[in-house]
Design a protein around this motif. Structure first.
Motif, PDB file in Angstrom:
ATOM      1  N   THR A 103     -48.820  64.338 -14.879  1.00 38.90           N
ATOM      2  CA  THR A 103     -48.768  63.430 -13.739  1.00 38.90           C
ATOM      3  C   THR A 103     -49.630  62.215 -14.008  1.00 38.90           C
ATOM      4  O   THR A 103     -50.391  62.164 -14.982  1.00 38.90           O
ATOM      5  CB  THR A 103     -49.221  64.120 -12.445  1.00 38.90           C
ATOM      6  N   HIS A 104     -49.511  61.211 -13.123  1.00 39.25           N
ATOM      7  CA  HIS A 104     -50.377  60.032 -13.163  1.00 39.25           C
ATOM      8  C   HIS A 104     -51.003  59.895 -11.780  1.00 39.25           C
ATOM      9  O   HIS A 104     -50.320  59.971 -10.758  1.00 39.25           O
ATOM     10  CB  HIS A 104     -49.597  58.772 -13.535  1.00 39.25           C
ATOM     11  N   ILE A 122     -51.055  77.143 -16.780  1.00 43.06           N
ATOM     12  CA  ILE A 122     -50.116  76.125 -17.246  1.00 43.06           C
ATOM     13  C   ILE A 122     -50.920  74.903 -17.705  1.00 43.06           C
ATOM     14  O   ILE A 122     -51.782  74.428 -16.964  1.00 43.06           O
ATOM     15  CB  ILE A 122     -49.150  75.714 -16.115  1.00 43.06           C
ATOM     16  N   PRO A 123     -50.682  74.385 -18.906  1.00 40.51           N
ATOM     17  CA  PRO A 123     -51.395  73.178 -19.338  1.00 40.51           C
ATOM     18  C   PRO A 123     -51.098  71.999 -18.412  1.00 40.51           C
ATOM     19  O   PRO A 123     -49.970  71.834 -17.942  1.00 40.51           O
ATOM     20  CB  PRO A 123     -50.838  72.911 -20.739  1.00 40.51           C
ATOM     21  N   ALA A 124     -52.112  71.184 -18.158  1.00 38.47           N
ATOM     22  CA  ALA A 124     -51.952  70.004 -17.309  1.00 38.47           C
ATOM     23  C   ALA A 124     -52.387  68.762 -18.068  1.00 38.47           C
ATOM     24  O   ALA A 124     -53.498  68.706 -18.606  1.00 38.47           O
ATOM     25  CB  ALA A 124     -52.774  70.155 -16.028  1.00 38.47           C
ATOM     26  N   TYR A 125     -51.494  67.775 -18.125  1.00 41.43           N
ATOM     27  CA  TYR A 125     -51.765  66.490 -18.767  1.00 41.43           C
ATOM     28  C   TYR A 125     -51.838  65.428 -17.667  1.00 41.43           C
ATOM     29  O   TYR A 125     -50.872  65.233 -16.923  1.00 41.43           O
ATOM     30  CB  TYR A 125     -50.657  66.141 -19.759  1.00 41.43           C
ATOM     31  N   ILE A 126     -52.967  64.750 -17.579  1.00 41.44           N
ATOM     32  CA  ILE A 126     -53.204  63.836 -16.465  1.00 41.44           C
ATOM     33  C   ILE A 126     -53.430  62.425 -16.985  1.00 41.44           C
ATOM     34  O   ILE A 126     -54.281  62.196 -17.848  1.00 41.44           O
ATOM     35  CB  ILE A 126     -54.432  64.276 -15.636  1.00 41.44           C
ATOM     36  N   ILE A 127     -52.649  61.473 -16.454  1.00 42.70           N
ATOM     37  CA  ILE A 127     -52.847  60.052 -16.749  1.00 42.70           C
ATOM     38  C   ILE A 127     -53.682  59.466 -15.618  1.00 42.70           C
ATOM     39  O   ILE A 127     -53.280  59.517 -14.451  1.00 42.70           O
ATOM     40  CB  ILE A 127     -51.507  59.293 -16.821  1.00 42.70           C
ATOM     41  N   ALA A 160     -47.354  55.766 -19.859  1.00 41.49           N
ATOM     42  CA  ALA A 160     -48.246  56.718 -20.533  1.00 41.49           C
ATOM     43  C   ALA A 160     -47.769  58.157 -20.320  1.00 41.49           C
ATOM     44  O   ALA A 160     -47.838  58.982 -21.242  1.00 41.49           O
ATOM     45  CB  ALA A 160     -49.672  56.545 -20.010  1.00 41.49           C
ATOM     46  N   ALA A 161     -47.299  58.448 -19.121  1.00 39.59           N
ATOM     47  CA  ALA A 161     -46.787  59.790 -18.844  1.00 39.59           C
ATOM     48  C   ALA A 161     -45.552  60.088 -19.692  1.00 39.59           C
ATOM     49  O   ALA A 161     -45.382  61.211 -20.193  1.00 39.59           O
ATOM     50  CB  ALA A 161     -46.465  59.936 -17.364  1.00 39.59           C
ATOM     51  N   GLN A 162     -44.696  59.095 -19.870  1.00 40.23           N
ATOM     52  CA  GLN A 162     -43.475  59.300 -20.648  1.00 40.23           C
ATOM     53  C   GLN A 162     -43.785  59.629 -22.102  1.00 40.23           C
ATOM     54  O   GLN A 162     -43.079  60.430 -22.738  1.00 40.23           O
ATOM     55  CB  GLN A 162     -42.584  58.061 -20.561  1.00 40.23           C
ATOM     56  N   LEU A 172     -42.765  66.363 -15.431  1.00 42.38           N
ATOM     57  CA  LEU A 172     -43.455  65.379 -14.595  1.00 42.38           C
ATOM     58  C   LEU A 172     -43.489  65.830 -13.142  1.00 42.38           C
ATOM     59  O   LEU A 172     -42.466  66.156 -12.550  1.00 42.38           O
ATOM     60  CB  LEU A 172     -42.743  64.026 -14.689  1.00 42.38           C
ATOM     61  N   ILE A 173     -44.692  65.846 -12.568  1.00 45.40           N
ATOM     62  CA  ILE A 173     -44.865  66.081 -11.132  1.00 45.40           C
ATOM     63  C   ILE A 173     -45.615  64.882 -10.573  1.00 45.40           C
ATOM     64  O   ILE A 173     -46.845  64.836 -10.592  1.00 45.40           O
ATOM     65  CB  ILE A 173     -45.620  67.392 -10.843  1.00 45.40           C
TER      66      ILE A 173
END
Length: 364
Positions: A103-104, A122-127, A160-162, A172-173
């Motif tokens: 997410t961003h 669950i892995p989380a990737y944050i922008i 950046a999320a893409q 994407l959430i």
């Protein structure tokens, strides 16, 4: 994922049933002092430097009921939508938890999604924008998320999320433009309606006002109230540097797709999303939009600290600021509420503000 076209009151009720094990039912507070202040006409001196200079001050009667999402997990209502989105995603047979979610967000959704993902491994990737407050960055990292920084605008965050989606396959959430986020956020208003018991009437709240940034909370609130014949819904925004995009779009009939504002209400620096717009404007589930100045936000924030003794961030108090200082809103309440006045639900959206920032915000 829930379809945007099927979002209804039932969607919010179903969301609440799903996330109840993971969230707090936050309290509703009241204040005789703030009721009296909201029901007292503003002075001509206070109005002299405003667009209402020279007009007779409004004389509404207001009884305020504060839904304190600053006491929610991670200190903001965003936990509701994040847990709902994760729980719904886990129900999908196509979801691979090992790929994670992305997410961003400027802070609160970042923390919320990180927490919800962590509790499901669950892995989380944050922008996060580079101008995010240090305390919100630290809180997001503390949940075990992988943080990547970007520019402050929505297109920069989305780009950046893409990149992360392309390299990891993460889902994407987004922070507000997502059906499951919206129905999750609406659970705050669902609780509020059930928590307020009015001793002198058989009706419920006359209205609920919430902050509006991307519009997830406001559109979810509108869904929660959509079958109530008596409860209206209003949105509140900062006016600084065009942060009142939802208000301007609402009254012009055209959604404004971008915002660039450094309002102190940092959680409201985003443009109104497409799905919230459809609920708020096209479906006519929100009755009006109002904006307030930076000084009015700071004044409302100071009152909450001094009178309610609770920690709120600037974004949280824009609804209270509207009730206290926006003469268009106050005149409307006077006309529609009459002598009996209104019982108004005011959603405090969060309380994530650092002590250093708090000192700057409230200094004389």
């Amino acid at each position: 994922m829930t379809s945007p076209q099927t979002l209804t009151l039932s969607s919010v009720k179903e969301a609440h049933a799903l996330i109840k094990p993971f969230i707090h039912q936050t309290p509703v507070l009241t204040s005789t002092y703030l009721n009296t202040l909201a029901s007292t006409p503003q002075t001509p001196e206070a109005l002299s430097a405003t667009e209402w200079s020279g007009q007779a001050p409004a004389r509404p009667t207001l009884r305020l009921h504060f839904k304190c999402e600053n006491f929610q997990r991670i200190g903001a209502f965003k936990a509701r939508g994040a847990f709902h989105a994760i729980e719904r995603l886990k129900q999908s047979p196509d979801f691979d938890p090992s790929r994670g979610v992305v997410t961003h967000s400027s802070g609160n959704h970042a923390q919320a999604l990180s927490l919800a993902a962590k509790e499901s491994s669950i892995p989380a990737y944050i922008i996060m924008p580079t101008l995010s407050t240090p305390s919100k960055i630290a809180a997001t990292l503390a949940q075990g998320a992988q943080v990547t920084f970007s520019g402050p605008t929505a297109p920069e965050r989305e780009a950046a999320a893409q990149k992360i989606i392309s390299s990891t396959g993460a889902v994407l959430i987004p922070p507000y433009d997502h059906p499951d986020i919206i129905s999750g956020q609406g659970t705050a208003a669902l609780e509020l309606l059930s928590q307020v018991v009015l001793p002198t009437t058989t009706t419920t709240l006359n209205a609920i006002i919430t902050p509006c940034g991307g519009g997830g909370l406001l559109s979810g609130t509108a869904l929660a109230c959509s079958e109530s014949p008596t409860t209206k819904v209003y949105g509140a925004e900062p006016s600084f540097q065009g942060a009142d995009d939802a208000k301007r779009g609402y009254y012009s009939g055209q959604r404004i797709p971008s915002v660039k504002s450094l309002t102190v209400a940092d959680g409201l620096r985003t443009p109104l999303g497409e799905i919230p717009w459809e609920i708020i404007y096209e479906r006519r589930l929100v009755d009006g939009m109002y904006a307030v100045t930076e000084d009015q936000i700071r004044a409302a924030m100071r009152l909450v600290y001094e009178r309610l003794k609770v920690v709120v961030e600037p974004s949280a108090v824009v609804g209270l600021a509207v009730a206290l200082y926006n003469e268009d809103f106050r005149n409307m309440v006077e006309q529609e509420g009459g002598e009996g006045g209104w019982d108004l639900g005011v959603v405090f959206s969060g309380g994530n503000v650092s002590l250093d920032a708090l000192g700057e915000l409230l200094k004389e």
